[in-house]
Design an enzyme around this catalytic site. Sequence first.
Site, short mmCIF file in Angstrom:
data_model
loop_
_atom_site.label_atom_id
_atom_site.label_comp_id
_atom_site.label_asym_id
_atom_site.label_seq_id
_atom_site.Cartn_x
_atom_site.Cartn_y
_atom_site.Cartn_z
N LYS A 181 0.83 -1.21 0.00
CA LYS A 181 0.00 0.00 0.00
C LYS A 181 0.87 1.26 0.00
O LYS A 181 2.07 1.20 0.27
CB LYS A 181 -0.97 -0.04 1.19
CG LYS A 181 -1.89 -1.28 1.17
CD LYS A 181 -2.95 -1.21 0.10
CE LYS A 181 -3.58 -2.52 -0.35
NZ LYS A 181 -4.12 -3.45 0.58
C1 LIG Z 1 -5.30 -4.39 0.88
C2 LIG Z 1 -6.77 -4.28 0.79
C3 LIG Z 1 -7.62 -4.73 1.81
C4 LIG Z 1 -7.15 -5.53 2.99
O1 LIG Z 1 -6.11 -5.01 3.67
P1 LIG Z 1 -5.12 -6.00 4.50
O2 LIG Z 1 -4.31 -5.04 5.29
O3 LIG Z 1 -4.34 -6.76 3.50
O4 LIG Z 1 -5.96 -6.86 5.35
C5 LIG Z 1 -8.97 -4.51 1.68
N1 LIG Z 1 -9.48 -3.89 0.61
C6 LIG Z 1 -8.70 -3.45 -0.40
C7 LIG Z 1 -9.33 -2.74 -1.56
C8 LIG Z 1 -7.33 -3.65 -0.35
O5 LIG Z 1 -6.57 -3.23 -1.38
#
Ligand SMILES: *Cc1c(COP(=O)(O)O)cnc(C)c1O
Length: 383
Positions: A189
């Site tokens: 992210k």
């Molecule tokens: C990464 C992501 C999640 C989940 O996040 P985690 O930290 O991996 O649990 C949920 N929704 C979207 C759109 C994502 O890109």
Amino acid sequence: MSAPDFLPFTRPSIDEETIDAVAAVLRSGWITSGPKVRAFEEALSQHCGGRPVRAFNSGTATLETALRLAGIGRGDEVLTTPLTWVATANVILEVGATPVFVDVDPATRNIDLDRVEAALSPRTRAIIPVDLAGLPVDRERLYAIAEGHKLRVIEDAAQSLGASWRGRPIGSSFGGGRDFVSFSFHANKNLTTAEGGALVLANDVDPALCERLRLQGVRRFPDGGMDVDVLGGKFNLTDIAAAIGLGQLKHLDAFTARRREVARRYFERFDALALPGLDLPPRDFANCNWHMFQPLLPAGTDRGAFIAAMKERGIGVGVHYPALHLFSLYRRMGFKDGDFPRAEDIGRRTITLPLFPAMADDDVTRVCAALAETLARASSSGR
Ligand SMILES: *Cc1c(COP(=O)(O)O)cnc(C)c1O
């Protein structure tokens, strides 16, 4: 000249100061949730216009907890997009509710707000919009619909920290304070804590209840005793992770600015190349944080062969995401091919090209040249 290094589709930028801060936490004797988590929550709250924020160990845990705080469970329907990371829909199942998918708008690739009303039923309680690739869903239209139909909104902003809507950061309230916003800090992210997440709380929920749902439902008393009155998870963030987040947050604006520059450069190169059948993502440099740069391959391209050919040229290409209603778990619930044709088409053709703040301008040139060559070969080899 030796071959250039392998270029992954993303790579976190962690500075030495952050690495030192992590080492200091490790040496401190307090490594799990503590002062760094509270400082990180405070810093995130400032970014979100002073709203209450609680840190979690994933963006999945934040979404699940938001659903629980909104009182959503068995018998309730929750609207969302089928073109997202599967976590968005899995959490709806996790709390016992029913996901109802709405096809995407092909221009934005986000949930098509024109189709939301047709998907409503008397059981619809909430909507989870997703800002795919960091491109925000239209917040005015979203909240006009939500208010009109008394829907709770849980913004899945896992990909859109650093993005904004009409000059206001994602995370600030667009829903009169009744909205939740969920962030993820997974390694890929725009801001990472390796694994982690944060939930911006609606102002009608009790932050203390959020904290209990985060950690086994435990309520502690001054005399050392405790009680458990709700079923909570094991979702707390560590101070080690929070120290990474604090170090990252200082660079968030610079990360977003650099990502926008890299995206602009991709458009310049692709406009010059004018590759037939390649559909470029929406051009938004005001709101979008350019979490990902995702062209759609020409229809009929063998994506697996394309990815392998790019890898041979030293370039990592990702896929985010195939339409999730076609996964076996969801097919068993009755979803099938053709249910959401736009999401399915995008999901089959989408590729994620390298885009991260530490990328050089020349890397973009190299990716575009390799992509053009790979597509030219694929079409001349007569598919
Ligand atoms: C990464 C992501 C999640 C989940 O996040 P985690 O930290 O991996 O649990 C949920 N929704 C979207 C759109 C994502 O890109």
